[in-house]
Design an enzyme around this catalytic site. Structure first.
Site, PDB file in Angstrom:
ATOM      1  N   ARG A   1      37.013  44.733  39.927  1.00 42.61           N
ATOM      2  CA  ARG A   1      37.613  44.617  40.603  1.00 42.61           C
ATOM      3  C   ARG A   1      38.439  43.927  40.329  1.00 42.61           C
ATOM      4  O   ARG A   1      38.442  42.662  41.205  1.00 42.61           O
ATOM      5  CB  ARG A   1      36.896  44.916  42.322  1.00 42.61           C
ATOM      6  CG  ARG A   1      38.200  44.594  42.875  1.00 42.61           C
ATOM      7  CD  ARG A   1      37.769  45.805  44.439  1.00 42.61           C
ATOM      8  NE  ARG A   1      38.734  46.183  45.730  1.00 42.61           N
ATOM      9  CZ  ARG A   1      39.538  44.851  46.012  1.00 42.61           C
ATOM     10  NH1 ARG A   1      38.715  43.191  46.215  1.00 42.61           N
ATOM     11  NH2 ARG A   1      40.164  45.140  47.154  1.00 42.61           N
TER      12      ARG A   1
ATOM     13  N   LYS B   1      37.488  42.267  52.096  1.00 46.97           N
ATOM     14  CA  LYS B   1      38.009  42.973  50.824  1.00 46.97           C
ATOM     15  C   LYS B   1      39.628  43.527  52.093  1.00 46.97           C
ATOM     16  O   LYS B   1      38.852  43.846  53.429  1.00 46.97           O
ATOM     17  CB  LYS B   1      37.759  44.808  50.860  1.00 46.97           C
ATOM     18  CG  LYS B   1      36.736  44.433  49.488  1.00 46.97           C
ATOM     19  CD  LYS B   1      36.267  45.859  49.352  1.00 46.97           C
ATOM     20  CE  LYS B   1      37.675  47.132  48.519  1.00 46.97           C
ATOM     21  NZ  LYS B   1      37.324  48.400  48.226  1.00 46.97           N
TER      22      LYS B   1
ATOM     23  N   SER C   1      37.275  56.325  47.255  1.00 46.41           N
ATOM     24  CA  SER C   1      36.728  56.129  48.853  1.00 46.41           C
ATOM     25  C   SER C   1      37.202  57.241  49.613  1.00 46.41           C
ATOM     26  O   SER C   1      38.622  57.010  49.744  1.00 46.41           O
ATOM     27  CB  SER C   1      37.988  54.646  48.775  1.00 46.41           C
ATOM     28  OG  SER C   1      37.099  54.195  47.626  1.00 46.41           O
TER      29      SER C   1
END
Length: 216
Positions: A42, A145, A115
């Site tokens: 990521r 995040k 998600s």
């Protein structure tokens, strides 16, 4: 590589922005030796790799390492990169490219994680073909995040796990200490960044997560 819910047991997420001196590859090899069950690359945020060629090179190196350990490699929100390096899967969020477009591009080529953080999102996911698992959270408050959103808590996690027709991997503020509660609420596994990157004993962390009996 075909999806198996055991891939979600110790689902490690990391990128250059999460590690000192951008040491993704040394960390990844350490994590693979410790027994992680999936790695998601990521690269997001101001400290992530911006140069496309450098990003491809990093993803190719991750692909090589994960293949050596027979661990699936997922790429976050970059279908072209995932296909270019031969990744096993792609993970997309609600704010990323639309899930229908992702499924159309990846059909038969990549495993897909999605998600979902509301009942409506999960019900929509249930109506689609080609999604392998759902990422749900943040379960607890987290700063790892920037787009994690408000914590949903264990009660909602349980409800979402019951609602979903796919296995759920939980994320957000999860530690080795509270992971059993998360699994008891219905998650099939634990995903995260700092639970792995900041672990003082990564083999022990991974072993304890893999010992938990995740949901279906």
């Amino acid at each position: 590589m075909n999806f198996n819910k055991n891939m979600l047991q110790a689902y490690c997420i990391a990128g250059s922005q999460d590690l000192a001196d951008h040491q993704v590859l040394p960390f990844l090899e350490t994590a693979l030796k410790a027994g992680i069950t999936t790695f998601q690359l990521r690269e997001k945020g101001p400290d992530a790799i911006a140069d496309p060629q450098k990003l491809v090179a990093l993803a190719r190196a991750c692909r090589q390492l994960t293949r050596q350990y027979d661990v699936p490699l997922f790429i976050d929100d970059n279908i072209d990169l995932a296909l270019t390096v031969g990744a096993d899967g792609i993970h997309v969020g609600q704010k990323d490219e639309g899930i229908s477009a992702v499924l159309a591009k990846t059909a038969g080529k990549l495993m897909v994680g999605y998600s979902c953080n509301t009942p409506a999102q999960i019900e929509h996911a249930n109506s689609l073909t080609g999604i392998d698992y759902l990422g749900v959270g943040a379960v607890y408050p987290t700063t790892s995040k920037a787009d994690a959103g408000a914590a949903i808590g264990l009660a909602k996690l349980h409800d979402y796990a019951q609602l979903s027709t796919r296995p759920i991997v939980a994320i957000g503020g999860i530690t080795v200490a509270n992971a059993p509660d998360v699994i008891a609420a219905g998650a099939a596994g634990i995903s995260g960044i700092t639970i792995f990157t900041l672990s003082e004993n990564l083999p022990d962390t991974v072993a304890r997560l893999k010992a938990l009996d995740g949901g279906v």
